[in-house]
Design an enzyme around this catalytic site. Sequence first.
Site, PDB file in Angstrom:
ATOM      1  N   ASP A 105       0.852  -1.186   0.000  1.00  0.00           N
ATOM      2  CA  ASP A 105       0.000   0.000   0.000  1.00  0.00           C
ATOM      3  C   ASP A 105       0.888   1.235   0.000  1.00  0.00           C
ATOM      4  O   ASP A 105       1.841   1.325   0.784  1.00  0.00           O
ATOM      5  CB  ASP A 105      -0.901  -0.012   1.253  1.00  0.00           C
ATOM      6  CG  ASP A 105      -1.863   1.151   1.276  1.00  0.00           C
ATOM      7  OD1 ASP A 105      -3.001   0.988   0.805  1.00  0.00           O
ATOM      8  OD2 ASP A 105      -1.477   2.227   1.780  1.00  0.00           O
ATOM      9  N   ASN A 155      -3.022  12.988  -3.166  1.00  0.00           N
ATOM     10  CA  ASN A 155      -4.222  13.422  -3.901  1.00  0.00           C
ATOM     11  C   ASN A 155      -4.698  14.791  -3.435  1.00  0.00           C
ATOM     12  O   ASN A 155      -5.072  15.653  -4.245  1.00  0.00           O
ATOM     13  CB  ASN A 155      -5.339  12.394  -3.728  1.00  0.00           C
ATOM     14  CG  ASN A 155      -5.188  11.204  -4.643  1.00  0.00           C
ATOM     15  OD1 ASN A 155      -4.640  11.317  -5.741  1.00  0.00           O
ATOM     16  ND2 ASN A 155      -5.658  10.044  -4.210  1.00  0.00           N
ATOM     17  N   HIS A 191      -5.957  14.540  -8.045  1.00  0.00           N
ATOM     18  CA  HIS A 191      -6.121  13.122  -8.396  1.00  0.00           C
ATOM     19  C   HIS A 191      -5.367  12.738  -9.664  1.00  0.00           C
ATOM     20  O   HIS A 191      -4.981  11.568  -9.819  1.00  0.00           O
ATOM     21  CB  HIS A 191      -7.616  12.799  -8.533  1.00  0.00           C
ATOM     22  CG  HIS A 191      -8.331  12.769  -7.220  1.00  0.00           C
ATOM     23  ND1 HIS A 191      -8.318  11.677  -6.391  1.00  0.00           N
ATOM     24  CD2 HIS A 191      -9.067  13.722  -6.583  1.00  0.00           C
ATOM     25  CE1 HIS A 191      -9.026  11.932  -5.302  1.00  0.00           C
ATOM     26  NE2 HIS A 191      -9.488  13.173  -5.389  1.00  0.00           N
ATOM     27  N   ASP A 227      -3.020   9.510  -9.981  1.00  0.00           N
ATOM     28  CA  ASP A 227      -3.018   8.527 -11.075  1.00  0.00           C
ATOM     29  C   ASP A 227      -1.621   8.366 -11.664  1.00  0.00           C
ATOM     30  O   ASP A 227      -1.190   7.258 -11.987  1.00  0.00           O
ATOM     31  CB  ASP A 227      -3.996   8.961 -12.175  1.00  0.00           C
ATOM     32  CG  ASP A 227      -5.449   8.840 -11.740  1.00  0.00           C
ATOM     33  OD1 ASP A 227      -5.709   8.194 -10.709  1.00  0.00           O
ATOM     34  OD2 ASP A 227      -6.318   9.393 -12.441  1.00  0.00           O
ATOM     35  N   GLU A 234      -4.900   2.305  -3.824  1.00  0.00           N
ATOM     36  CA  GLU A 234      -3.441   2.409  -3.913  1.00  0.00           C
ATOM     37  C   GLU A 234      -2.756   1.112  -3.488  1.00  0.00           C
ATOM     38  O   GLU A 234      -1.569   1.109  -3.140  1.00  0.00           O
ATOM     39  CB  GLU A 234      -2.931   3.574  -3.053  1.00  0.00           C
ATOM     40  CG  GLU A 234      -3.203   3.461  -1.572  1.00  0.00           C
ATOM     41  CD  GLU A 234      -4.535   4.061  -1.141  1.00  0.00           C
ATOM     42  OE1 GLU A 234      -4.633   4.481   0.034  1.00  0.00           O
ATOM     43  OE2 GLU A 234      -5.474   4.104  -1.962  1.00  0.00           O
TER      44      GLU A 234
END
Length: 287
Positions: free
Chosen positions: A159, A167, A172, A176, A202
Site C-alpha cells: 500500500d 491526492n 487526483h 493517477d 493504492e
Amino acid sequence: GEGALRQAEFARPDLILLDVMMPPGINGFETCRRLKANETTKEIPVIFLTALADAIDKVKGIEAGGADYVTKPFEGLELLARIKTHLELSRYRKKLEQTNQELRQANEALLESRKQLELAAKTDPLTQLPNRREMLERIRYEKIRFERSQNVFTLALCDIDNFKQVNDTFGHDCGDFILVSIAGLIRSMIRKQDHLARWGGEEFLFAFPETDVKGGKVVCEKLRETITEHAYQYKNHTISITITFGLSVFGDYSMEIEECIKKADQALYRGKKHGKNCVVPFREEEK
C-alpha cells in the site's frame, strides 16, 4: 490457343466460348486446362463449342475444366440460354465469394472485439495491470500447482503510504500518475513468472511462485528501496513516495486463498501501524 490465353489474362472476359480443334498450337482441351491453372483466369466459365460429338470428347472437356459442352451444328437459342445460365452462375459465385469475404472480415472483427472485451474484463484500466478478478484466477492456479508439487508461494500486499495526502496536495491526476509510475517500476523489476495486480485504490498484490516468505521479503525489500529512492516528477513538483508491504506464505493444503490474502493484509496493517515504509511478514500470533 496461345493467343486465347494471352487475351483472356489481359481482357478477363465474363465467359469464353472455346473450340477444340484449333491448329496450329495447343488444342481447346489444353487451352482450358491452362486457363484453369492460372489464378487470373481460373474462375472464367468456359463453354466448349465444337464439332466433336463423341462422349469421350465431352468427358475430356469437363475434365479439362469446361463448364458446358455444346456440339456443332448448334441451336442459337439453346446456346444463348446456356450462356445466360453460366453468366448468372458466375455472378452468383462472385457474389457468394464477396459475401463470404465480408462474413470472414466481420467474424475476425467480432473475435478481435471479444478478445478486447475479455482483456478489458481482466485489466485495470489505469495501470494496465491485471485486476482483482484476474489475480484471483492466477492465485488459484498457483494453489493447484502447490497441491501437485508442494512448492510454496508467497503473497505480498503493498500500500502506498500517505496516498490521500498526495491526492489532496497535488490532485487526483497526480495520484493517477504515481500509480501508473509505480506499476511500471514494479513490473520492470519482478520475474516473468511473478504475478502483479492492482488490488484496489493504492494497493497492489503480488504472487511469487515457488518462493518462501524469506525469498519474498528479499524481493519486496528491493522493491521498497527502489520505489522510495525514485524521484517522481509531476509538472513542477518532485514527489517522494514510500510503500509498505505485508507478506504471507501459502504452504498449507487446508489454507484458502482468501485466508492467505487476509494474513498478508494483517501484516500490512502492522507495518502501517509501526511506522510505514517497511516489509512485514505475517506472524501466527496476529491471528
